[in-house]
Design a protein around this motif. Structure first.
Motif, PDB file in Angstrom:
ATOM      1  N   ASP A 131      70.624 -42.159 -61.773  1.00  0.00           N
ATOM      2  CA  ASP A 131      71.892 -42.542 -62.389  1.00  0.00           C
ATOM      3  C   ASP A 131      71.751 -43.611 -63.464  1.00  0.00           C
ATOM      4  N   GLY A 132      70.542 -44.018 -63.810  1.00  0.00           N
ATOM      5  CA  GLY A 132      70.410 -45.029 -64.852  1.00  0.00           C
ATOM      6  C   GLY A 132      68.986 -45.515 -65.027  1.00  0.00           C
ATOM      7  N   THR A 133      68.760 -46.206 -66.127  1.00  0.00           N
ATOM      8  CA  THR A 133      67.446 -46.732 -66.492  1.00  0.00           C
ATOM      9  C   THR A 133      67.547 -48.249 -66.607  1.00  0.00           C
ATOM     10  N   THR A 134      66.613 -48.975 -66.019  1.00  0.00           N
ATOM     11  CA  THR A 134      66.656 -50.436 -66.058  1.00  0.00           C
ATOM     12  C   THR A 134      65.450 -50.998 -66.807  1.00  0.00           C
ATOM     13  N   ASP A 135      65.605 -52.219 -67.296  1.00  0.00           N
ATOM     14  CA  ASP A 135      64.564 -52.919 -68.043  1.00  0.00           C
ATOM     15  C   ASP A 135      64.909 -54.404 -67.966  1.00  0.00           C
TER      16      ASP A 135
ATOM     17  N   ARG B 126      74.698 -39.465 -77.598  1.00  0.00           N
ATOM     18  CA  ARG B 126      73.830 -39.808 -76.460  1.00  0.00           C
ATOM     19  C   ARG B 126      73.834 -41.307 -76.183  1.00  0.00           C
ATOM     20  N   ALA B 127      73.891 -42.091 -77.250  1.00  0.00           N
ATOM     21  CA  ALA B 127      73.866 -43.551 -77.094  1.00  0.00           C
ATOM     22  C   ALA B 127      75.177 -44.092 -76.545  1.00  0.00           C
ATOM     23  N   ARG B 128      76.284 -43.386 -76.806  1.00  0.00           N
ATOM     24  CA  ARG B 128      77.595 -43.834 -76.308  1.00  0.00           C
ATOM     25  C   ARG B 128      77.789 -43.273 -74.904  1.00  0.00           C
ATOM     26  N   LYS B 129      77.386 -44.022 -73.914  1.00  0.00           N
ATOM     27  CA  LYS B 129      77.419 -43.540 -72.534  1.00  0.00           C
ATOM     28  C   LYS B 129      78.854 -43.238 -72.097  1.00  0.00           C
ATOM     29  N   ASN B 130      79.037 -42.106 -71.423  1.00  0.00           N
ATOM     30  CA  ASN B 130      80.361 -41.770 -70.909  1.00  0.00           C
ATOM     31  C   ASN B 130      80.642 -42.565 -69.639  1.00  0.00           C
ATOM     32  N   ALA B 131      81.833 -42.389 -69.081  1.00  0.00           N
ATOM     33  CA  ALA B 131      82.251 -43.214 -67.941  1.00  0.00           C
ATOM     34  C   ALA B 131      81.319 -43.060 -66.755  1.00  0.00           C
TER      35      ALA B 131
ATOM     36  N   ASN C  49      71.508 -31.145 -70.529  1.00  0.00           N
ATOM     37  CA  ASN C  49      71.514 -31.712 -69.172  1.00  0.00           C
ATOM     38  C   ASN C  49      70.311 -31.229 -68.368  1.00  0.00           C
ATOM     39  N   ILE C  50      69.128 -31.406 -68.972  1.00  0.00           N
ATOM     40  CA  ILE C  50      67.891 -31.105 -68.262  1.00  0.00           C
ATOM     41  C   ILE C  50      66.972 -32.317 -68.332  1.00  0.00           C
ATOM     42  N   ARG C  51      66.085 -32.403 -67.396  1.00  0.00           N
ATOM     43  CA  ARG C  51      65.074 -33.445 -67.384  1.00  0.00           C
ATOM     44  C   ARG C  51      63.740 -32.804 -67.013  1.00  0.00           C
TER      45      ARG C  51
ATOM     46  N   PRO D  32      71.991 -33.374 -62.663  1.00  0.00           N
ATOM     47  CA  PRO D  32      73.293 -33.090 -62.026  1.00  0.00           C
ATOM     48  C   PRO D  32      74.474 -33.640 -62.826  1.00  0.00           C
ATOM     49  N   LEU D  33      75.564 -32.911 -62.785  1.00  0.00           N
ATOM     50  CA  LEU D  33      76.764 -33.299 -63.511  1.00  0.00           C
ATOM     51  C   LEU D  33      77.281 -34.653 -63.057  1.00  0.00           C
ATOM     52  N   GLU D  34      77.114 -34.990 -61.788  1.00  0.00           N
ATOM     53  CA  GLU D  34      77.611 -36.275 -61.296  1.00  0.00           C
ATOM     54  C   GLU D  34      76.937 -37.442 -62.010  1.00  0.00           C
ATOM     55  N   HIS D  35      75.728 -37.236 -62.500  1.00  0.00           N
ATOM     56  CA  HIS D  35      75.026 -38.278 -63.247  1.00  0.00           C
ATOM     57  C   HIS D  35      75.166 -38.092 -64.753  1.00  0.00           C
TER      58      HIS D  35
END
Length: 591
Positions: free
Chosen positions: A397-401, A294-299, A196-198, A156-159
């Protein structure tokens, strides 16, 4: 077949194909760190299940090359009568080939090796021979899993934060500026980000394993079985993206005859360059045009990362509070503890799975850097020992580690352990608090986290940190805190891990990990002549107070720990149940 029978069958197949040896990497056709079960050739052949490695098989000897994360694991999982174990940096494969295979014909699967890696091996004097069929596939005929076939789904665009058409146009503009007609995208992460696919082709990374061609006019071709692209995904892709079956890829490359095509030699299978050259295309070496953007995350991705970490922190707090109560009894196991944490995460909104199999190791198992508990190795977590838990979550909305090293109690931790934990903590704090000039790269900063250990003659045999994706891979390039990494400048929007450690084989392991978001330093110092950057800590979980030796901390370091714990308490406790909040107040009390 037994391990010896597998190796013998492979050697017979090599003789049938007319080569003296073969390279067997731990990779698939997308050259990613994580591969589907059907591509686990190295594990099937050797028994080694780590995420990085290379086997070289000759008629009379065979070697397995791994990095420092896996030396102990490789020794545990492979038969020394069959496999020589080698450290990939201390004795590189090219050196081993020079000593044992100079003048011999060594085969390789051109779908599983990048050209850049092959060029490094050519210096060995061995003749590298591209094979039309993979010899491991010829002998791995029993019990091999089917290739993945999950559908591609819209992200989704929101993410995602930006429309795919906008990303395609930006990347295409870079091609036009470089006078290039097209770019090969073999990295499935780039395909997922650009379009924008997963997907669900891998257990812990939400990828659809596909290739793409991006053209300078902003259009793209996605090479994926059309059956795996449902109507809603086709609508999401839009008119600028054509879906082609994978067997259309050779003709698509041949249609680029006479065109200038960008190929990333580090991340693209050698098959692509060979096919393009045969077609008469002009190959232009260059970076994957999606990798750095891709590495430079947008807002939106940055805010998503913050939100995902806040929610993840509640699951972590619940786990840590539970562990503090349960561990002294000595009844919990490594696998049971990891399952308990996963159960807490499953209750978190937007959770889609672990970002990697949890590393849950007690005592001597914690010293195995990428240890994975199995029913055969699982053991009880005893009282009064170290327990290391390295885990993460995939959220929409994100990946954690995050990694925490815990003391099981109820007794006091030995002074040696406290001293070494505190040195690791000091390095971890130093990196997270760093303010540095724009243009600095990961290799320049890696040593910052090692200095407190170096002061005592200690070190750790892995990088200090890796990039992290946005609902993508938990390990993402191109930037990393590592002496072995390319000097890619660290830029705002990147997310990297900060995870120094110390490991004493056979006894214990220590690692402390938070994720850091790179930001512009807004405050400008009086004599500052260039822009500076700093880190925002995303991870919210208390450190193990019982392993901290406060006398070893400077006043500034104590203040950092107290400030961090104050933030954890303020942001996490209100979302926790009463018992967990009470535990957090104690765990986050000032030193």
């Amino acid at each position: 077949m037994s391990p010896a029978e597998r190796l013998s069958a492979l050697r017979a197949e090599l003789a049938r194909q007319g080569v003296d040896g073969v390279l067997v990497p731990r990779s698939d056709a997308h050259l990613g760190e994580y591969v589907p079960a059907s591509a686990e050739r190295l594990a099937w052949l050797t028994g080694f299940t780590g995420s990085a490695g290379l086997a070289v098989v000759l008629p009379d000897r065979a070697a397995l090359f791994t990095d420092g994360r896996y030396t102990t694991q490789a020794a545990q999982q492979t038969d020394p009568a069959l496999w020589e174990r080698r450290h990939v940096t201390e004795e590189p494969p090219a050196d081993w080939l020079k000593a044992h295979a100079a003048g011999k014909r060594v085969g390789y699967d051109p779908w599983l090796h990048a050209e850049a890696g092959l060029k490094r091996l050519e210096a060995s004097g061995a003749t590298l021979v591209p094979l039309d069929s993979n010899p491991v596939d010829a002998v791995w005929t029993e019990g091999r899993p089917a290739p993945p076939a999950a559908p591609a789904s819209p992200h989704p665009l929101e993410h995602a934060g930006r429309p795919a058409a906008e990303k395609r146009e930006e990347a295409a503009a870079a091609l036009r500026d470089a006078n290039e007609d097209a770019a090969v995208l073999a990295d499935a992460h780039s395909v997922a980000w650009l379009l924008n696919i997963r997907g669900a082709d891998l257990d812990h990374t939400p990828l659809v394993l596909a290739f793409a061609l991006l053209r300078a006019d902003g259009t793209a071709e996605l090479f994926l079985d059309p059956v795996r692209v449902p109507p809603e995904t086709r609508a999401h892709l839009g008119n600028g993206v054509a879906v082609r079956p994978p067997d259309a890829l050779p003709d698509a490359l041949r249609s680029l005859a006479g065109r200038r095509v960008r190929v990333d030699a580090e991340s693209t299978p050698a098959w692509f360059a060979r096919t393009l050259r045969d077609a008469g295309a002009v190959i232009v070496p260059g970076d994957d045009p999606c990798r750095l953007p891709r590495a430079r995350k947008n807002a939106a991705e940055q805010e998503g990362a913050r939100n995902a970490h806040r929610r993840d922190a509640v699951a972590l707090a619940r786990f840590l509070a539970w562990f503090a109560r349960a561990a002294p009894g000595g009844r919990e196991t490594e696998m049971g503890a990891a399952e308990r944490l996963l159960a807490f995460r499953r209750e978190v909104p937007l959770f889609r799975g672990e970002s990697f199999p949890a590393i849950s190791g007690a005592g001597e198992h914690a010293a195995v850097i990428h240890y994975r508990a199995t029913p055969e190795t699982d053991r009880r977590i005893g009282a009064d020992e170290c327990y290391l838990i390295d885990s993460g979550g995939q959220y929409l909305d994100g990946t954690t580690d995050v990694t925490r090293t815990l003391w099981t109690g109820p007794g006091e931790a030995p002074s040696e352990l406290r001293e070494r934990y505190t040195r690791v903590l000091r390095g971890h704090l130093a990196l997270s608090a760093l303010r540095f000039p724009r243009g600095a790269a990961g290799p320049h900063l890696d040593a910052i986290a090692r200095v407190p250990l170096w002061d005592a003659g200690l070190d750790y045999d892995h990088g200090t940190g890796h990039g992290v994706g946005s609902f993508l891979s938990v390990h993402e390039g191109p930037a990393a805190f590592s002496r072995a990494a390319k000097p890619v400048p660290i830029e705002p929007g990147m997310i990297l891990s900060d995870e120094p450690g110390f490991y004493l084989p056979g006894r214990y392991g220590i690692r402390i990990e938070n994720l850091l978001l790179v930001r512009e330093a807004e405050e400008k110092l009086p004599d500052q002549a260039k822009p500076f950057l700093l880190f925002e800590t995303l991870t919210l979980a208390p450190y193990e107070r019982r392993l901290i030796e406060p006398a070893m901390l400077t006043p500034a370091e104590r203040e950092r720990v107290d400030a961090y714990h104050g933030r954890v308490l303020a942001e996490v406790a209100p979302a926790c149940d009463a018992d967990t909040a009470d535990w957090l107040r104690e765990a986050c009390a000032p030193l």
